[in-house]
Design an enzyme around this catalytic site. Structure first.
Site, short mmCIF file in Angstrom:
data_model
loop_
_atom_site.label_atom_id
_atom_site.label_comp_id
_atom_site.label_asym_id
_atom_site.label_seq_id
_atom_site.Cartn_x
_atom_site.Cartn_y
_atom_site.Cartn_z
CE LYS A 118 12.89 1.79 5.32
NZ LYS A 118 13.13 2.01 3.87
N1 GLU Z 1 16.40 2.64 2.46
C1 GLU Z 1 16.46 2.45 1.04
C2 GLU Z 1 15.08 2.17 0.48
O1 GLU Z 1 14.08 2.54 1.06
C3 GLU Z 1 17.51 1.42 0.64
C4 GLU Z 1 17.31 0.05 1.18
C5 GLU Z 1 18.47 -0.91 0.93
O2 GLU Z 1 19.42 -0.53 0.27
O3 GLU Z 1 18.38 -2.03 1.42
O4 GLU Z 1 14.93 1.65 -0.58
#
Ligand code: GLU
Length: 411
Positions: free
Chosen positions: A102
């Site tokens: 993240k």
């Molecule tokens: N931000 C989204 C999540 O928390 C999507 C992450 C992604 O598609 O890699 O799952």
């Protein structure tokens, strides 16, 4: 409690059930790599501002690390660390071949121009481009970021490493993206809500639902569930909540938000309530689809809904989770409930590597199949082991990651 402590609590509960060795717990709880960078940018008025950006790579035992980029004033290293680990368990629960990561920038996107956002994003990529890549770590949208930001990331990465559309997902459909990515998280939340209602023997048509948050996830969830004949009695955004006992006209609310700079302020045909009041409404399903930590030890006692669907990441704190559990409230955890987004990100990544355009029908079909499987496995494990759906989902995820780490040889 800090976000990473909260995630650790859920992790430990599941690890206890799995009787996971202490050495493996330490390994899985420790992020692989954490980066904090300075992003100095010249603003439109010629002044210099310095932002702080983060990328945390949590685990790569099951594949390249995957997870969104959050642009929000409250982003800090601890929050990103917690969200990165949730991505590791999320990708494992839905069984897609990714690990977890993240990133984010502490910034208020409402207060900067599109050109500034573009420059900040590109400067951030300048700092992290050696760390990301289609086979190592693949960013995606999260709170405060969208398809435009993803297009800039792909373009900036291209300047260092050449054409690599698979370096980032959630791109515009006309620019190497996949149809259905934008709706995917909300659609997944909707699908799983219907599945859970069905499994609990509750009626779908007319089910009363309150949704907190009217951004990408909240709007698509509301659309999907209202089309499935549920009654969306309350919606909200940062400007407050809107309640109508007979059900809110969702297409009208969507149009209203589009015509009013994406906010609901002034929306007619509904009574004004606060975000806090929305959480305590007497409804069949409560769906927090905005910020983390909104259901806390302080307000969990006032939750009247028998079902809570975690469309946001970490909206229910561990203290609140205990209170809800004692009250018999069923919580569908974030790592399953909102996994539709990363699932379609995986399809986009596959599409980019195949140089082949998937159809919306195919995306939806494969998404439904993937989420159905994950739901069934989680439900069965929860029933067999007599644990909550959250603990079962964490057990499923942790077990898969631990197995891969062992098979691959950790050291
Ligand atoms: N931000 C989204 C999540 O928390 C999507 C992450 C992604 O598609 O890699 O799952």
């Amino acid at each position: 409690m800090r976000p990473s402590e909260a995630t650790k609590k859920y992790f430990e509960r599941a690890a206890d059930q799995l009787e996971l060795a202490e050495s493996m717990r330490t390994h899985l709880a420790t992020p692989r790599r954490e980066l904090q960078v300075q992003i100095p940018v010249e603003m439109d008025d010629g002044t210099l501002r310095t932002f702080i950006g983060y990328r945390v790579q949590h685990n790569r035992a099951r594949g390249p690390m995957k997870g969104g980029l959050r642009y929000h004033p409250e982003v800090d290293l601890d929050e990103v660390r917690s969200l990165a680990s949730l991505m590791t368990w999320k990708t494992a629960v839905v069984n897609i071949p990714f690990g977890g990561a993240k990133g984010g920038i502490a910034i208020d996107v409402a207060k900067i121009s599109v050109r500034e956002l573009d420059r900040i994003t590109r400067k951030f990529v300048d700092e992290i481009h050696e760390m990301i890549g289609p086979d190592t770590d693949i960013p995606a949208p999260d709170m405060g970021t969208d398809h435009r930001v993803m297009a800039w990331i792909m373009d900036q990465y291209d300047k260092y490493h050449g054409f690599n559309p698979g370096v980032v997902t959630g791109k515009p459909v006309e620019y190497y993206g996949i149809p259905g990515r934008e709706e995917a998280t909300g659609r997944g939340v909707g699908l799983l809500t219907l599945k859970l209602l069905g499994r609990l023997g509750r009626k779908i048509a007319g089910a009363r639902i309150a949704i907190q948050g009217f951004g990408n996830v909240g709007t698509h969830t509301a659309k999907f569930l209202s089309e499935a004949e549920c009654k969306i009695v309350a919606i909200s955004d940062a400007t407050g909540g809107y309640y109508r006992a007979e059900g809110i006209d969702i297409p009208k609310a969507l149009r209203y938000a589009l015509e009013h700079e994406r906010v609901l302020a002034g929306f007619p045909d509904a009574d004004r309530i606060t975000n806090e009041q929305l959480l305590g409404l007497d409804v069949d399903v409560l769906i927090p689809a905005a910020l983390g930590g909104v259901v806390s030890g302080g307000n969990a006692g006032g939750i009247k809904a028998p079902i809570v669907i975690e469309a946001a990441n970490a909206p229910v704190s561990p203290e609140a989770d205990d209170v809800l559990d004692k009250k018999g409230v069923i919580v569908l955890p974030d790592i399953l409930a909102n996994a539709g987004g990363v699932t379609v990100s995986y399809f986009e990544w596959v599409q980019n590597r195949q140089y082949y355009q998937w159809s919306l029908d195919r995306v939806r079909q494969e998404l439904d199949k993937t989420l159905n499987n994950a739901f069934e496995q989680t439900w069965t494990l929860a029933r067999d082991r007599k644990v909550s759906l959250r603990t079962a989902a964490f057990m499923l995820g942790i077990d898969r990651v631990a197995r891969a780490a062992t098979l691959g040889g950790i050291c």
